[in-house]
Design a protein around this motif. Structure first.
Motif, PDB file in Angstrom:
ATOM      1  N   ILE A 221       0.841  -1.197   0.000  1.00  0.00           N
ATOM      2  CA  ILE A 221       0.000   0.000   0.000  1.00  0.00           C
ATOM      3  C   ILE A 221       0.874   1.244   0.000  1.00  0.00           C
ATOM      4  O   ILE A 221       0.636   2.194  -0.746  1.00  0.00           O
ATOM      5  CB  ILE A 221      -0.935  -0.001   1.222  1.00  0.00           C
ATOM      6  CG1 ILE A 221      -1.963  -1.131   1.107  1.00  0.00           C
ATOM      7  CG2 ILE A 221      -1.677   1.327   1.335  1.00  0.00           C
ATOM      8  CD1 ILE A 221      -2.784  -1.324   2.346  1.00  0.00           C
ATOM      9  N   ILE A 222       1.905   1.245   0.826  1.00  0.00           N
ATOM     10  CA  ILE A 222       2.821   2.387   0.866  1.00  0.00           C
ATOM     11  C   ILE A 222       3.447   2.602  -0.505  1.00  0.00           C
ATOM     12  O   ILE A 222       3.576   3.732  -0.985  1.00  0.00           O
ATOM     13  CB  ILE A 222       3.912   2.178   1.928  1.00  0.00           C
ATOM     14  CG1 ILE A 222       3.310   2.343   3.328  1.00  0.00           C
ATOM     15  CG2 ILE A 222       5.055   3.151   1.740  1.00  0.00           C
ATOM     16  CD1 ILE A 222       4.311   2.209   4.440  1.00  0.00           C
ATOM     17  N   SER A 223       3.824   1.501  -1.182  1.00  0.00           N
ATOM     18  CA  SER A 223       4.482   1.653  -2.478  1.00  0.00           C
ATOM     19  C   SER A 223       3.570   2.333  -3.487  1.00  0.00           C
ATOM     20  O   SER A 223       4.012   3.168  -4.271  1.00  0.00           O
ATOM     21  CB  SER A 223       4.929   0.292  -3.015  1.00  0.00           C
ATOM     22  OG  SER A 223       3.827  -0.499  -3.410  1.00  0.00           O
ATOM     23  N   LEU A 224       2.297   1.983  -3.474  1.00  0.00           N
ATOM     24  CA  LEU A 224       1.362   2.625  -4.384  1.00  0.00           C
ATOM     25  C   LEU A 224       1.233   4.108  -4.069  1.00  0.00           C
ATOM     26  O   LEU A 224       1.158   4.947  -4.971  1.00  0.00           O
ATOM     27  CB  LEU A 224      -0.006   1.942  -4.298  1.00  0.00           C
ATOM     28  CG  LEU A 224      -0.055   0.504  -4.837  1.00  0.00           C
ATOM     29  CD1 LEU A 224      -1.406  -0.117  -4.535  1.00  0.00           C
ATOM     30  CD2 LEU A 224       0.214   0.483  -6.334  1.00  0.00           C
ATOM     31  N   LEU A 225       1.218   4.425  -2.787  1.00  0.00           N
ATOM     32  CA  LEU A 225       1.074   5.822  -2.395  1.00  0.00           C
ATOM     33  C   LEU A 225       2.322   6.612  -2.708  1.00  0.00           C
ATOM     34  O   LEU A 225       2.256   7.787  -3.063  1.00  0.00           O
ATOM     35  CB  LEU A 225       0.722   5.907  -0.912  1.00  0.00           C
ATOM     36  CG  LEU A 225      -0.727   5.503  -0.629  1.00  0.00           C
ATOM     37  CD1 LEU A 225      -0.899   5.109   0.826  1.00  0.00           C
ATOM     38  CD2 LEU A 225      -1.678   6.616  -0.986  1.00  0.00           C
ATOM     39  N   LEU A 226       3.497   5.971  -2.612  1.00  0.00           N
ATOM     40  CA  LEU A 226       4.722   6.666  -2.970  1.00  0.00           C
ATOM     41  C   LEU A 226       4.732   7.041  -4.440  1.00  0.00           C
ATOM     42  O   LEU A 226       5.281   8.064  -4.842  1.00  0.00           O
ATOM     43  CB  LEU A 226       5.941   5.777  -2.668  1.00  0.00           C
ATOM     44  CG  LEU A 226       6.297   5.590  -1.206  1.00  0.00           C
ATOM     45  CD1 LEU A 226       7.428   4.582  -1.089  1.00  0.00           C
ATOM     46  CD2 LEU A 226       6.681   6.891  -0.553  1.00  0.00           C
ATOM     47  N   LEU A 227       4.091   6.204  -5.266  1.00  0.00           N
ATOM     48  CA  LEU A 227       4.049   6.488  -6.687  1.00  0.00           C
ATOM     49  C   LEU A 227       2.983   7.503  -7.050  1.00  0.00           C
ATOM     50  O   LEU A 227       3.107   8.236  -8.027  1.00  0.00           O
ATOM     51  CB  LEU A 227       3.778   5.184  -7.460  1.00  0.00           C
ATOM     52  CG  LEU A 227       4.926   4.174  -7.461  1.00  0.00           C
ATOM     53  CD1 LEU A 227       4.445   2.843  -8.028  1.00  0.00           C
ATOM     54  CD2 LEU A 227       6.105   4.691  -8.265  1.00  0.00           C
ATOM     55  N   SER A 228       1.894   7.560  -6.244  1.00  0.00           N
ATOM     56  CA  SER A 228       0.745   8.355  -6.659  1.00  0.00           C
ATOM     57  C   SER A 228       0.544   9.644  -5.878  1.00  0.00           C
ATOM     58  O   SER A 228      -0.087  10.570  -6.375  1.00  0.00           O
ATOM     59  CB  SER A 228      -0.530   7.511  -6.539  1.00  0.00           C
ATOM     60  OG  SER A 228      -0.750   7.130  -5.186  1.00  0.00           O
TER      61      SER A 228
ATOM     62  N   GLU B 148       9.285   1.247   6.658  1.00  0.00           N
ATOM     63  CA  GLU B 148       9.173   0.062   5.836  1.00  0.00           C
ATOM     64  C   GLU B 148       9.560   0.328   4.378  1.00  0.00           C
ATOM     65  O   GLU B 148       9.124   1.323   3.778  1.00  0.00           O
ATOM     66  CB  GLU B 148       7.734  -0.451   5.870  1.00  0.00           C
ATOM     67  CG  GLU B 148       7.222  -0.746   7.271  1.00  0.00           C
ATOM     68  CD  GLU B 148       7.681  -2.098   7.776  1.00  0.00           C
ATOM     69  OE1 GLU B 148       7.433  -3.097   7.084  1.00  0.00           O
ATOM     70  OE2 GLU B 148       8.272  -2.148   8.872  1.00  0.00           O
ATOM     71  N   PHE B 149      10.355  -0.583   3.826  1.00  0.00           N
ATOM     72  CA  PHE B 149      10.721  -0.520   2.416  1.00  0.00           C
ATOM     73  C   PHE B 149      10.628  -1.919   1.821  1.00  0.00           C
ATOM     74  O   PHE B 149      10.803  -2.920   2.518  1.00  0.00           O
ATOM     75  CB  PHE B 149      12.147   0.010   2.234  1.00  0.00           C
ATOM     76  CG  PHE B 149      12.317   1.456   2.622  1.00  0.00           C
ATOM     77  CD1 PHE B 149      11.947   2.468   1.756  1.00  0.00           C
ATOM     78  CD2 PHE B 149      12.851   1.798   3.855  1.00  0.00           C
ATOM     79  CE1 PHE B 149      12.095   3.803   2.107  1.00  0.00           C
ATOM     80  CE2 PHE B 149      13.012   3.135   4.223  1.00  0.00           C
ATOM     81  CZ  PHE B 149      12.631   4.134   3.343  1.00  0.00           C
ATOM     82  N   ILE B 150      10.358  -1.975   0.524  1.00  0.00           N
ATOM     83  CA  ILE B 150      10.321  -3.249  -0.172  1.00  0.00           C
ATOM     84  C   ILE B 150      10.895  -3.047  -1.563  1.00  0.00           C
ATOM     85  O   ILE B 150      10.651  -2.033  -2.216  1.00  0.00           O
ATOM     86  CB  ILE B 150       8.882  -3.815  -0.234  1.00  0.00           C
ATOM     87  CG1 ILE B 150       8.877  -5.225  -0.813  1.00  0.00           C
ATOM     88  CG2 ILE B 150       7.953  -2.904  -1.010  1.00  0.00           C
ATOM     89  CD1 ILE B 150       7.537  -5.939  -0.668  1.00  0.00           C
ATOM     90  N   THR B 151      11.687  -4.006  -2.015  1.00  0.00           N
ATOM     91  CA  THR B 151      12.346  -3.899  -3.305  1.00  0.00           C
ATOM     92  C   THR B 151      11.556  -4.617  -4.387  1.00  0.00           C
ATOM     93  O   THR B 151      10.513  -5.198  -4.123  1.00  0.00           O
ATOM     94  CB  THR B 151      13.776  -4.461  -3.216  1.00  0.00           C
ATOM     95  OG1 THR B 151      14.484  -4.149  -4.399  1.00  0.00           O
ATOM     96  CG2 THR B 151      13.751  -5.970  -3.018  1.00  0.00           C
ATOM     97  N   GLY B 152      12.053  -4.577  -5.619  1.00  0.00           N
ATOM     98  CA  GLY B 152      11.437  -5.325  -6.694  1.00  0.00           C
ATOM     99  C   GLY B 152      10.628  -4.498  -7.654  1.00  0.00           C
ATOM    100  O   GLY B 152       9.657  -4.980  -8.244  1.00  0.00           O
ATOM    101  N   GLY B 153      10.978  -3.224  -7.825  1.00  0.00           N
ATOM    102  CA  GLY B 153      10.283  -2.402  -8.798  1.00  0.00           C
ATOM    103  C   GLY B 153       8.929  -1.906  -8.356  1.00  0.00           C
ATOM    104  O   GLY B 153       8.118  -1.470  -9.173  1.00  0.00           O
ATOM    105  N   THR B 154       8.671  -1.939  -7.052  1.00  0.00           N
ATOM    106  CA  THR B 154       7.375  -1.490  -6.540  1.00  0.00           C
ATOM    107  C   THR B 154       7.297   0.026  -6.415  1.00  0.00           C
ATOM    108  O   THR B 154       6.219   0.577  -6.251  1.00  0.00           O
ATOM    109  CB  THR B 154       7.116  -2.089  -5.151  1.00  0.00           C
ATOM    110  OG1 THR B 154       8.118  -1.605  -4.242  1.00  0.00           O
ATOM    111  CG2 THR B 154       7.147  -3.609  -5.191  1.00  0.00           C
ATOM    112  N   GLY B 155       8.442   0.684  -6.432  1.00  0.00           N
ATOM    113  CA  GLY B 155       8.477   2.118  -6.175  1.00  0.00           C
ATOM    114  C   GLY B 155       8.657   2.433  -4.710  1.00  0.00           C
ATOM    115  O   GLY B 155       8.703   3.603  -4.334  1.00  0.00           O
TER     116      GLY B 155
END
Length: 495
Positions: free
Chosen positions: A9-16, A278-285
């Motif tokens: 969810i965080i990754s989507l928000l970081l992109l948007s 929190e961070f996650i790798t793999g092209g999620t943003g």
């Protein structure tokens, strides 16, 4: 394992999410009733967390780089961090100085939006609603604490304002900013859960709120230095000590015996971690860039990570390396003494590698999957020792026991009669590259003495200025000063 759902969810928000960085002072006109139900507000709260994505990077540049742990001077002298390293007085236009201000106020705006908009109709479950409010207040307090430590007096925006309204809000005294921080954290302590289900691990708990509140009391108890900075000489070491003891005695955390394991990519959310980003790798943003900002570009290129990015030098100070006794396992884990580049040339420039694992590299140098430890259990133990030493509260034997627990993990012998200088030395070795050294020196009253003794010894290129008390805080960013004539006065000592 990292919690995939919350981080995704965080990754989507970081992109948007759009950060309104062109609006000064930062504010925004509500959410136009965008948030309608519980799910919408869960996303909104997660959006506040997403503002923390650059926090590790900016702490490195504004805290670690400012301290005696690094000597960040290149041949050309063009890197933004060099003026921070050098105690330059013209850094009101520095991109890191302004970026952290903007980002903190973006987080505050997002928190205020949740607090202004949330209602019983939108979130009928009182427990969920109160938890969301508490999360927003914890994060608002987090951002304001960052601001007050870096800039001193700042404007208080405790709800969503229009841009026009913000033009009439001046900087508030540090004591009033602390009043808001403490009020928010006390509410967070009462209404945040002690833990979360697995799909929500990484959110702030009541223990994280207690830990941050203890650090707030410890910080504002520090000396004033005659400036309007983070120290108020309030003498609240007993309050800090009570919170730290509560966490130590009653909290679900523990001392991890293996130092490198605390920072292992496959050991996140270990017992040391009280609050992390929190961070996650793999092209999620939502990958982290902080693990690689401390290392030379040539090192990354030689190991097929990243791309050329010009001259880069963030050398660990000789003084810090010498501070590690023989046998201290932390020095080799924290610091690499040099590297061989792509041309088979050895570069003998030591740099921090604490958070780098080349086997865990993502798509590029900005894509690492390691969570950033903001508050860990060892920090609570050591801040307890600090509260005892600074406030003459508690049992002095506890200080020796805490220091020796940390030293034993590092492979060192016990010591006795630990004083403030011994404490700061041990804390420096333990938290190297975790952006805590500068704040420790400031709140214990040692920063001028330590830095002005270190600068002449370390500054081999004769670039650095000796500091005075005014440089304990940063200037107000120039784009904030110019938004309306007379709204803000620049902090003393800066051009």
């Amino acid at each position: 394992m990292k919690n995939i759902s919350f981080v995704a969810i965080i990754s989507l928000l970081l992109l948007s999410c759009s950060k309104e960085l062109d609006q000064t002072p930062i504010s925004e006109v509500g959410s136009n009733n965008f948030y309608k139900n519980t799910e919408d507000f869960e996303d909104a709260v997660t959006g506040i967390y997403s503002t923390l994505d650059i926090y590790p990077n900016e702490q490195f540049y504004l805290s670690e780089m400012r301290s005696d742990n690094l000597y960040g001077v290149t041949e050309t002298g063009v890197r933004p961090y060099e003026k921070i390293n050098n105690f330059d007085l013209t850094i009101a236009t520095n991109e890191d100085v302004s970026r952290e201000w903007d980002n903190d106020y973006t987080g505050i705006m997002r928190a205020n939006t949740v607090l202004d908009e949330i209602s019983e109709d939108a979130v009928p479950d009182a427990n969920i609603r109160n938890r969301m409010i508490a999360e927003a207040k914890f994060l608002r307090a987090f951002f304001y604490f960052d601001l007050v430590r870096l800039y001193g007096k700042v404007p208080i925006l405790d709800h969503v304002y229009t841009p026009t309204e913000t033009l009439n809000i001046s900087r508030s005294p540090v004591s009033e900013v602390y009043d808001l921080i403490i009020s928010d954290l006390n509410e967070a302590v009462l209404n945040l859960p002690e833990s979360y289900p697995n799909n929500l691990v990484g959110k702030a708990t009541s223990w994280a709120a207690k830990a941050l509140l203890g650090k707030v009391y410890l910080t504002r108890s520090g000396p004033t230095y005659g400036i309007e900075g983070p120290g108020l000489d309030s003498g609240e070491y007993d309050k800090a000590l009570a919170l730290f003891n509560d966490i130590i005695v009653n909290g679900p955390f523990g001392f991890v015996d293996d130092y490198p394991a605390i920072f292992a990519y496959d050991n996140e959310h270990n017992p040391e971690i009280i609050f992390d980003i929190e961070f996650i790798t793999g092209g999620t943003g939502a990958g982290a860039s902080y693990p690689s900002i401390s290392v030379p570009n040539g090192y990354l290129e030689a190991n097929d990570v990243g791309f050329p990015n010009g001259e880069d030098r963030k050398e660990v100070s000789a003084d810090l390396i010498a501070a590690y006794p023989d046998g201290d396992i932390r020095v080799d884990f924290n610091i690499l003494m040099g590297y061989t580049d792509q041309n088979d040339h050895f570069n003998p420039s030591p740099f921090f590698v604490k958070f780098i694992n080349l086997n865990e590299a993502g798509q590029d140098r900005f894509d690492w999957g390691l969570n950033y430890p903001v508050i860990r259990y060892t920090d609570i133990l050591l801040m307890k020792a600090e509260a005892i030493l600074m406030g003459n509260a508690g049992n002095s034997a506890d200080v020796d026991n805490i220091i020796n627990l940390v030293r034993k993990r590092a492979g060192l012998d016990d010591v006795t009669n630990v004083d403030l200088d011994m404490y700061l030395a041990e804390r420096r070795r333990e938290f190297a590259s975790e952006s805590k050294r500068w704040y420790s020196l400031v709140r214990t009253g040692k920063v001028l003495e330590v830095m002005n003794a270190w600068i002449p010894e370390e500054d081999v290129q004769n670039r650095m200025n000796l500091m005075d008390a005014n440089q304990i805080i940063y200037p107000i960013p120039s784009d904030q000063i110019t938004v309306k004539e007379g709204l803000y006065e620049q902090n003393p000592g800066y051009n």
